[in-house]
Design a protein around this motif. Structure first.
Motif, PDB file in Angstrom:
ATOM      1  N   LEU A  28       0.876  -1.170   0.000  1.00 13.96           N
ATOM      2  CA  LEU A  28       0.000   0.000   0.000  1.00 13.96           C
ATOM      3  C   LEU A  28       0.918   1.226   0.000  1.00 13.96           C
ATOM      4  N   ILE A  29       0.966   1.925  -1.137  1.00 18.44           N
ATOM      5  CA  ILE A  29       1.748   3.156  -1.262  1.00 18.44           C
ATOM      6  C   ILE A  29       0.794   4.319  -0.999  1.00 18.44           C
ATOM      7  N   THR A  30       1.121   5.182  -0.039  1.00 21.23           N
ATOM      8  CA  THR A  30       0.169   6.201   0.400  1.00 21.23           C
ATOM      9  C   THR A  30       0.655   7.619   0.127  1.00 21.23           C
ATOM     10  N   HIS A  31      -0.319   8.523  -0.039  1.00 19.75           N
ATOM     11  CA  HIS A  31      -0.108   9.975  -0.085  1.00 19.75           C
ATOM     12  C   HIS A  31       0.845  10.412  -1.197  1.00 19.75           C
ATOM     13  N   ALA A  32       0.774   9.781  -2.351  1.00 24.66           N
ATOM     14  CA  ALA A  32       1.663  10.107  -3.464  1.00 24.66           C
ATOM     15  C   ALA A  32       0.944  10.948  -4.510  1.00 24.66           C
ATOM     16  N   THR A  33       1.720  11.660  -5.308  1.00 24.01           N
ATOM     17  CA  THR A  33       1.204  12.224  -6.558  1.00 24.01           C
ATOM     18  C   THR A  33       1.380  11.152  -7.622  1.00 24.01           C
ATOM     19  N   VAL A  34       0.283  10.652  -8.163  1.00 23.62           N
ATOM     20  CA  VAL A  34       0.314   9.492  -9.058  1.00 23.62           C
ATOM     21  C   VAL A  34       0.007   9.932 -10.492  1.00 23.62           C
ATOM     22  N   LEU A  35       0.906   9.566 -11.414  1.00 22.93           N
ATOM     23  CA  LEU A  35       0.661   9.680 -12.856  1.00 22.93           C
ATOM     24  C   LEU A  35       0.433   8.272 -13.354  1.00 22.93           C
ATOM     25  N   ASP A  36      -0.773   7.970 -13.850  1.00 16.54           N
ATOM     26  CA  ASP A  36      -1.118   6.565 -14.123  1.00 16.54           C
ATOM     27  C   ASP A  36      -0.670   6.053 -15.477  1.00 16.54           C
ATOM     28  N   GLY A  37      -0.102   6.914 -16.337  1.00 17.26           N
ATOM     29  CA  GLY A  37       0.322   6.467 -17.657  1.00 17.26           C
ATOM     30  C   GLY A  37      -0.782   6.472 -18.684  1.00 17.26           C
ATOM     31  N   ALA A  38      -2.005   6.741 -18.266  1.00 11.90           N
ATOM     32  CA  ALA A  38      -3.150   6.806 -19.178  1.00 11.90           C
ATOM     33  C   ALA A  38      -3.671   8.226 -19.325  1.00 11.90           C
ATOM     34  N   GLY A  39      -2.892   9.200 -18.822  1.00 13.90           N
ATOM     35  CA  GLY A  39      -3.292  10.590 -18.974  1.00 13.90           C
ATOM     36  C   GLY A  39      -3.912  11.216 -17.748  1.00 13.90           C
ATOM     37  N   HIS A  40      -3.916  10.504 -16.612  1.00 12.09           N
ATOM     38  CA  HIS A  40      -4.559  11.008 -15.405  1.00 12.09           C
ATOM     39  C   HIS A  40      -3.529  11.284 -14.310  1.00 12.09           C
ATOM     40  N   ARG A  41      -3.850  12.257 -13.487  1.00 12.05           N
ATOM     41  CA  ARG A  41      -3.044  12.595 -12.327  1.00 12.05           C
ATOM     42  C   ARG A  41      -3.921  12.519 -11.081  1.00 12.05           C
ATOM     43  N   PHE A  42      -3.373  11.900 -10.034  1.00 10.17           N
ATOM     44  CA  PHE A  42      -4.078  11.793  -8.763  1.00 10.17           C
ATOM     45  C   PHE A  42      -3.189  12.390  -7.672  1.00 10.17           C
ATOM     46  N   ASP A  43      -3.679  13.407  -6.994  1.00  7.73           N
ATOM     47  CA  ASP A  43      -2.925  14.029  -5.908  1.00  7.73           C
ATOM     48  C   ASP A  43      -3.305  13.410  -4.573  1.00  7.73           C
ATOM     49  N   ASP A  44      -2.298  13.260  -3.706  1.00  2.00           N
ATOM     50  CA  ASP A  44      -2.492  12.661  -2.380  1.00  2.00           C
ATOM     51  C   ASP A  44      -3.276  11.344  -2.489  1.00  2.00           C
ATOM     52  N   ALA A  45      -2.772  10.477  -3.349  1.00  4.93           N
ATOM     53  CA  ALA A  45      -3.478   9.222  -3.657  1.00  4.93           C
ATOM     54  C   ALA A  45      -2.687   8.019  -3.162  1.00  4.93           C
ATOM     55  N   ASP A  46      -3.389   6.898  -3.086  1.00  3.00           N
ATOM     56  CA  ASP A  46      -2.800   5.620  -2.682  1.00  3.00           C
ATOM     57  C   ASP A  46      -2.803   4.656  -3.867  1.00  3.00           C
ATOM     58  N   VAL A  47      -1.881   3.703  -3.807  1.00  5.48           N
ATOM     59  CA  VAL A  47      -1.826   2.627  -4.807  1.00  5.48           C
ATOM     60  C   VAL A  47      -1.704   1.308  -4.056  1.00  5.48           C
ATOM     61  N   VAL A  48      -2.557   0.361  -4.397  1.00  3.17           N
ATOM     62  CA  VAL A  48      -2.524  -0.961  -3.770  1.00  3.17           C
ATOM     63  C   VAL A  48      -2.125  -1.995  -4.817  1.00  3.17           C
ATOM     64  N   SER A  49      -1.144  -2.834  -4.473  1.00 12.76           N
ATOM     65  CA  SER A  49      -0.781  -3.975  -5.330  1.00 12.76           C
ATOM     66  C   SER A  49      -0.901  -5.254  -4.519  1.00 12.76           C
ATOM     67  N   ARG A  50      -1.380  -6.292  -5.193  1.00 15.05           N
ATOM     68  CA  ARG A  50      -1.565  -7.584  -4.536  1.00 15.05           C
ATOM     69  C   ARG A  50      -1.236  -8.683  -5.531  1.00 15.05           C
ATOM     70  N   ASP A  51      -0.421  -9.631  -5.089  1.00 16.64           N
ATOM     71  CA  ASP A  51      -0.020 -10.763  -5.942  1.00 16.64           C
ATOM     72  C   ASP A  51       0.571 -10.287  -7.264  1.00 16.64           C
TER      73      ASP A  51
END
Length: 469
Positions: A56-79
């Motif tokens: 669980l990556i928290t509180h990041a500025t995320v550029l998703d590679g599809a043209g979107h930006r998310f501020d103060d966002a989390d990313v969850v990876s599983r398996d």
């Protein structure tokens, strides 16, 4: 029938008689299967993800590679897969990485590398150590670059440290048809098979322009000119059409002897079938138009023009055929066909609607793909073509994934995609930013702060933080 009669008809110790079908019950004899050899060869991938855990990556500025930006966002990876992106996510028992003040992007992708075949520093000292091209003739379609890669090349590690998680190693551009490419993960390994991206489509390297006519013409061989190059292309693809026809006939009626196998024509027949993604080294706009005409004549698709320094002169060469432009930010003038290169090339092609990606072609630039994109975007901004970071990141993530035929698996942070992730110390398009943590398939492959995740190649053994020991 009574039980007595039945017992007399079928004694208890009688052995069952085998069933003998009547003549009309006989199953037809199956014809032997005809194996078409065009895609046979190479070692299958033995790649296995590094040890991984849910994150669980928290509180990041995320550029998703599809043209979107998310501020103060989390990313969850599983398996090893992306599960979710958004604010205030629940990672369950996942390990938490606080990325406040940092940026997160997909793993970077280099669609044009020569790592492992033009190994630094060996090739700069001893050219015989290089294996980037088979120079015995202008048509080397029977060669596979994976047979030449030195997995101990430190450039793979340096690329990983720069956020590159996947790269395509191409043959060199001196032959007109340089052979088959391979897509690798930037992980330490002793064999190419252990680095191979599982089930990645295979590429074919072709080239046009000065290299082939300069090298082979200088030895008194054909081609000595651009028209000689096109004649060679048309001749060998005509042979491939006939060769494919013989195998198609054999497939329909495999009782006769199979055609004599030709490894060069195997590759070109696979190209005609659309099984190889054609990557063409080309600089001038007129040369690219000629190669597009060749592809139209023989019915195959060009996936990308690489270098393409004059792409800005004719964007329709790319947009009409959905061909990507794989370019540098500012290389120009190092030979005649590169004299009309401009820094705004990527931005102009992008503005015209073309698929644009950056590439290295060099073990040094391969460590700085994010800065290549920043320089190209900066040139566009100076001429009024300003694009935000969430758009520019596509040039080094989702667009090169498309070039490799992996756009449904990598290059984008979205549910179901491979968890190839880079946590940057800041804005990835700043020269002061570094890749802090790099994940491949959800496993930490590199961490700037943890020596346990700082792999070394054999070329780097003996080095200390303070310099060479």
């Amino acid at each position: 029938m009574s039980l007595i009669a039945l017992s007399l008809a079928c004694p208890a110790d009688a052995k069952p008689r085998p069933h003998r079908p009547a003549p009309h019950d006989k199953a037809p004899i199956a014809k032997p299967a005809a194996v078409i050899p065009f895609m046979l060869g190479g070692n299958p991938s033995t790649y296995k993800p590094l040890p991984r855990q849910d994150l669980l990556i928290t509180h990041a500025t995320v550029l998703d590679g599809a043209g979107h930006r998310f501020d103060d966002a989390d990313v969850v990876s599983r398996d090893g897969k992306i599960v979710a992106i958004g604010p205030h996510l629940d990672g369950g028992n996942a390990r938490v990485i606080d990325a406040k003040g940092r940026w997160v992007t997909p793993g970077l992708i280099d669609p044009h590398s020569h790592n492992g075949t033009y190994s630094m520093p060996l090739t700069s000292i001893d050219n015989e150590s290089g294996d980037v091209s088979e120079m015995s003739g202008p048509i080397a379609a029977d060669t596979w670059i994976e047979h030449a890669i030195n997995t101990q090349d430190a450039s793979f590690i340096y690329a990983l440290q720069g956020g590159v998680t996947t790269l395509q190693v191409l043959p060199g551009s001196t032959p007109q048809i340089g052979g088959r490419a391979v897509t690798l993960h930037t992980i330490p390994a002793t064999t190419v098979a252990a680095m191979k991206f599982p089930n990645a489509p295979q590429g074919l390297k072709m080239s046009c322009g000065e290299n082939a006519k300069g090298y082979f013409g200088g030895k008194g061989q054909k081609p000595t000119s651009r028209q000689g190059e096109m004649a060679n292309f048309r001749d060998v693809f005509s042979q491939a059409v006939a060769y494919r026809g013989m195998w198609e006939h054999y497939q329909k009626d495999p009782h006769g002897p199979p055609p004599t196998r030709d490894l060069k024509l195997d590759t070109l027949a696979a190209t005609l079938d659309g099984d190889l993604r054609v990557q063409v080294h080309c600089y001038r706009a007129d040369d690219m138009a000629e190669i597009q005409a060749l592809a139209t004549e023989f019915g195959f698709k060009i996936t990308a023009f690489h270098h393409a320094v004059e792409g800005y002169k004719n964007p329709e060469l790319f947009t009409k055929t959905d061909t990507c432009a794989v370019v540098w930010s500012d290389w120009w003038g190092f030979k005649m066909e590169a004299n009309d290169g401009i820094r705004e090339n990527a931005a102009l092609l992008d503005a015209a609607g073309a698929c644009v990606t950056m590439h290295s072609d060099s073990p040094v630039i391969g460590q700085w793909l994010n800065i290549e994109a920043a320089k190209a975007a900066g040139a566009g901004r100076h001429m009024g073509l300003a694009e935000p970071p969430e758009h520019i990141i596509k040039w080094i993530t989702s667009n090169p994934a498309k070039v490799l035929g992996l756009e449904d698996r990598i290059g984008t942070l979205a549910p179901g995609y491979n968890a190839d992730i880079v946590i940057w110390s800041g804005d990835p398009f700043s020269i002061y930013t570094k890749a802090d943590t790099v994940l491949i398939d959800g496993a930490i492959a590199y961490d700037r702060y943890d020596p346990a995740y700082q792999p070394l190649s054999d070329f780097q053994l003996g080095r200390k933080a303070g310099g060479v020991q």
